[in-house]
Enzyme design. Structure first.
Site, short mmCIF file in Angstrom:
data_model
loop_
_atom_site.label_atom_id
_atom_site.label_comp_id
_atom_site.label_asym_id
_atom_site.label_seq_id
_atom_site.Cartn_x
_atom_site.Cartn_y
_atom_site.Cartn_z
N ASP A 174 4.67 50.17 -2.86
CA ASP A 174 4.25 48.77 -2.80
C ASP A 174 4.93 48.00 -1.66
O ASP A 174 4.68 46.82 -1.46
CB ASP A 174 4.51 48.10 -4.16
CG ASP A 174 3.50 47.01 -4.49
OD1 ASP A 174 2.39 47.03 -3.91
OD2 ASP A 174 3.82 46.14 -5.32
N GLU A 201 2.80 39.66 -8.05
CA GLU A 201 4.02 39.24 -7.36
C GLU A 201 3.89 39.26 -5.84
O GLU A 201 4.61 38.54 -5.14
CB GLU A 201 5.19 40.13 -7.79
CG GLU A 201 5.32 41.47 -7.05
CD GLU A 201 4.13 42.41 -7.23
OE1 GLU A 201 3.43 42.27 -8.24
OE2 GLU A 201 3.89 43.25 -6.35
N ASP A 217 7.29 48.03 -7.78
CA ASP A 217 6.54 47.05 -8.57
C ASP A 217 6.33 47.57 -9.99
O ASP A 217 5.37 48.27 -10.27
CB ASP A 217 5.20 46.74 -7.90
CG ASP A 217 4.40 45.69 -8.66
OD1 ASP A 217 4.99 45.04 -9.55
OD2 ASP A 217 3.21 45.52 -8.35
N LYS A 236 3.76 46.90 -16.19
CA LYS A 236 2.63 47.82 -16.02
C LYS A 236 2.73 48.96 -17.03
O LYS A 236 3.82 49.32 -17.44
CB LYS A 236 2.68 48.43 -14.60
CG LYS A 236 2.27 47.49 -13.48
CD LYS A 236 2.34 48.23 -12.15
CE LYS A 236 2.00 47.34 -10.97
NZ LYS A 236 0.60 46.88 -10.97
N LYS A 238 3.92 42.67 2.92
CA LYS A 238 4.43 42.67 1.54
C LYS A 238 5.37 43.86 1.38
O LYS A 238 4.99 45.00 1.59
CB LYS A 238 3.27 42.78 0.55
CG LYS A 238 3.69 43.14 -0.89
CD LYS A 238 2.52 43.21 -1.86
CE LYS A 238 2.95 43.74 -3.23
NZ LYS A 238 1.83 43.82 -4.20
N ARG A 250 1.55 38.22 -3.77
CA ARG A 250 1.12 36.94 -3.20
C ARG A 250 2.25 35.91 -3.27
O ARG A 250 2.33 35.01 -2.43
CB ARG A 250 -0.15 36.46 -3.91
CG ARG A 250 0.01 36.17 -5.37
CD ARG A 250 -1.32 36.10 -6.11
NE ARG A 250 -1.85 37.43 -6.40
CZ ARG A 250 -3.01 37.68 -7.00
NH1 ARG A 250 -3.79 36.67 -7.38
NH2 ARG A 250 -3.42 38.91 -7.22
N ASP A 273 3.08 40.31 -12.57
CA ASP A 273 2.60 41.47 -11.81
C ASP A 273 1.77 41.07 -10.59
O ASP A 273 1.45 41.90 -9.75
CB ASP A 273 1.80 42.40 -12.74
CG ASP A 273 1.60 43.79 -12.16
OD1 ASP A 273 2.30 44.12 -11.18
OD2 ASP A 273 0.75 44.54 -12.69
#
Ligand code: BES
Ligand code: MN
Ligand code: ZN
Length: 509
Positions: free
Chosen positions: A292, A353, A274, A281, A269, A355, A351
Site C-alpha cells: 500500500d 486512510e 494498511d 480488514k 500514497k 485519501r 480503512d
C-alpha cells in the site's frame, strides 16, 4: 543486469543464447519465414524441421529452443503473436518470456537479433527499448530474503546487424535512456517489495535521503512533531494507531533541466501497512497491504529517473507515509481531523486512510510549491480494481492537456491507464454533515470516483491528475499468470515508466 548495442549479426556475438522472434503463422502458412532462414544454416536445418513439424507456431509465450551443433550455445525462437496485432508491447512481453524461460538454466549472456523485433509498426529504436524493458523487468527477482537463487541472464547484447546499422545513433540514444528507466523500475521494486517491519515511514525517509545525496536532490523529512506544528492532521491521524512506526512526510526536489521549465509535483500514497485500522480488514490477502506504499515508492523512483535523465521540468516529489494500525491510540470512525489546507475531514471508515494522508500531501505540495501540474499515484481503492481489472490504473484528471500527455505516455510505455469521469454527483456524495468532507460514504458506488472527488478538495485550481494504481501496483500468486511476463510476483513499480516518459516529453505536450 546490463545491456549493450553491438553492430554485428546476432549469431556472430559469443553468447549463451541468441534470441529471435517469429510471428504467429496462419493455418495454411507453410513457407519458412525469412527471419528464421537466416539462423537455420547455423543450426543445420533444425529450425526448418521444427517449422515443418508445426513445432514453431509463433504464438505468444511460445519458446522453441534449438542447440547449436557447434556447441556455441542455444538459439531461442520466441512467439510474437499475430502480425496484425504486433506492437512494442509484443516485443516487451516476448523479450521477458525469453529471459524467463532460461532462468536457472545456466544462461548468463543473451543476444537479441534486433531486426526480428523491429518490424512494422515498431521502429528499431522502439524495439530496442522494448527489449530492454522485457529483459530488465522480466528477469527481476526480489532475492533479499532468499538464501539460494536460480540465476538469471545478466548480460544482454542487442545486435543491430546490417539492416539496422544506419539507425545506430538513434537506437543507441533510446537504448541508453531506457536502460536508466528500466533499471530504476527494478530499484523501485526492491523498495516496494520490502515488508512493513522493514519499510517503515522512517526507512522510506532514509531511502529518500540517500537518493538525494547520491543525485544532488534536496530532501526534507517532516516527523510527527513537525507535522503537528504544520497542522497536518490527516497524516497524523492515520499514523496515530502505530506504536512502533510514526508517520513521515517526505519531500524531494529536482531543480529541472530546462531554463524556464514548468514545475510538476508528483505525490504518492505511502501506507507502509494498511490493516484498515479500527475499521479492520478481514484476514485474507492482508499481507498484500505491505504494497500500500507503492504510490510513494513510485514517486521515489520517478525522482530518481527524472534526476538521472535530467528531464526538462522541475519535479517535486511528495510522499505521505504512515502505518495504518488498530490500537488504543488509533484514530476512530466519528473523529474529525483538520488538514494542512484548513479543510476538515469527517472520518467514517479508518480503512479509507489513503485519501486522508493525501489530503495533507496534496495540500502541502500546492501551497508550498505552486506547481503548474500535480500528479498523484495511490493504491487508493479496491473499486478501481473492480472497474478496470488489475492491469490498468484509473485516471481522473481536471486538465485536458495533462490527461492527454499521460495517455500518450501510457501508449508509449505500455503501462495501461483509463480515464474516468468526475462529476458533481461524486462531489455531492463526499460532503459531510459535520465537517467539510467525509472519507467514506454509505453506499458502495463509484468508489474510485468518490475517492477522487474527495482528493479534489486538496488540489485547489492546480491542473491535477490522479492515478489509482490499486490494481497494477503488485501481482499475486493468483493474478501473476494473467500478467505480461515482465510483471513479476510482488511489486511492479507501476507508474515509474509512465510518469518518467511524461516528464521527458513534457515540453512537447
Ligand atoms: N489500500 C486500500 C485499497 C486497496 C484495496 C488497494 C485492495 C489494493 C488492493 C485502501 O486503503 C482501502 O482500504 N480502500 C477502501 C475504501 C473504502 C473503505 C471506502 C476500499 O477500497 O475498500
Ligand atoms: Mn485502507
Ligand atoms: Zn490503503
Amino acid at each position: 543486469m546490463k545491456a549493450a548495442l553491438d553492430r554485428r549479426e546476432a549469431t556472430a556475438v559469443a553468447s549463451d543464447v541468441v534470441v529471435t522472434g517469429v510471428f504467429e503463422r496462419g493455418d495454411k502458412e507453410t513457407s519458412f519465414p525469412h527471419a528464421l532462414a537466416k539462423d537455420d544454416a547455423l543450426v543445420k536445418g533444425l529450425l526448418k524441421g521444427a517449422w515443418d513439424r508445426k513445432e514453431i507456431r509463433g504464438k505468444r509465450r511460445e519458446i522453441t529452443t534449438v542447440h547449436r551443433p557447434d556447441g556455441k550455445g542455444r538459439l531461442l525462437v520466441v512467439g510474437l503473436g499475430p502480425r496484425a496485432r504486433f506492437s512494442a508491447e509484443s516485443v516487451r512481453r516476448a523479450a521477458a518470456e525469453a529471459v524467463k524461460s532460461v532462468r536457472g538454466k545456466g544462461a548468463r549472456t543473451a543476444t537479441f537479433r534486433l531486426s526480428a523485433f523491429a518490424q512494422e509498426p515498431v521502429s528499431g529504436e522502439a524495439a530496442a527499448r522494448a527489449i530492454v524493458d522485457g529483459v530488465y523487468l522480466g528477469s527481476y527477482e526480489f532475492l533479499r530474503y532468499k538464501s539460494t537463487a536460480d540465476g538469471n541472464v545478466e548480460d544482454v547484447t542487442i545486435a543491430l546487424g546490417e539492416e539496422l546499422g544506419r539507425q545506430e545513433t538513434e537506437i543507441r540514444r533510446g537504448l541508453d535512456e531506457q536502460i536508466t528507466i528500466a533499471e530504476t523500475v527494478r530499484w523501485t521494486r526492491d523498495i516496494a517489495n520490502l515488508p512493513a517491519d522493514t519499510a517503515s515511514p522512517a526507512r522510506l525517509a532514509e531511502e529518500a535521503k540517500s537518493l538525494g545525496k547520491e543525485l544532488g536532490l534536496k530532501v526534507t523529512v517532516f516527523d510527527e512533531t513537525k507535522l503537528a506544528e504544520m497542522g497536518c492532521g490527516g497524516i497524523l491521524a492515520v499514523g496515530s494507531g502505530s506504536n512502533s512506526h510514526p508517520p513521515r512526510l517526505i519531500v524531494l526536489e529536482y531543480a529541472g533541466g530546462a531554463r524556464r521549465g514548468k514545475t510538476v509535483a508528483v505525490v504518492g500514497k505511502g501506507i507502509t501497512f494498511d490493516s484498515g485500522g479500527i475499521s479492520i480488514k478481514p484476514a485474507p490477502h492482508l499481507a498484500d497491504m505491505k504494497f500500500d506504499k507503492s504510490g510513494a515508492v513510485a514517486v521515489l523512483g520517478i525522482l530518481r529517473a527524472a534526476a538521472l535523465l535530467r528531464v526538462p521540468p522541475r519535479v517535486i516529489g511528495v510522499m505521505g507515509c504512515a502505518e495504518n494500525m488498530p490500537s488504543g491510540t488509533s484514530y476512530r470512525p466519528g473523529d474529525v481531523v483538520r488538514t494542512y489546507n484548513g479543510k476538515t475531514i469527517e472520518i467514517l471508515n479508518t480503512d479509507a486512510e489513503g485519501r486522508v494522508v493525501l489530503s495533507d500531501a496534496l495540500g502541502y505540495a500546492v501551497a508550498q510549491y505552486h506547481p503548474d501540474e500535480i500528479i498523484d499515484l495511490a493504491t487508493l481503492t479496491g473499486a478501481a480494481t473492480v472497474a478496470l481489472g488489475d492491469d490498468t490504473a484509473g485516471l481522473v484528471a481536471s486538465d485536458e492537456k495533462l490527461a492527454r500527455g499521460l495517455l500518450e505516455a501510457s501508449a508509449a510505455t505500455g503501462e495501461p491507464i483509463w480515464r474516468m469521469p468526475l462529476t458533481d454527483y461524486h462531489r455531492e456524495l463526499v460532503k459531510s454533515d459535520v465537517g467539510d468532507v467525509r472519507n467514506s460514504i454509505e453506499i458502495p458506488l463509484a468508489g474510485m470516483l468518490t475517492a477522487s472527488a474527495f482528493l479534489e478538495n486538496f488540489v485547489g485550481s492546480t491542473a491535477w491528475a490522479h492515478l489509482d494504481i490499486a490494481g497494477p501496483a503488485y501481482t499475486t500468486i493468483t493474478t501473476r499468470k494473467y500478467q505480461p511476463a515482465y510483471q513479476n510476483m510482488g511489486a511492479t513499480g507501476f507508474g515509474v515508466r509512465l510518469v518518467t516518459r511524461y516528464l521527458l516529453d513534457a515540453p512537447k505536450a
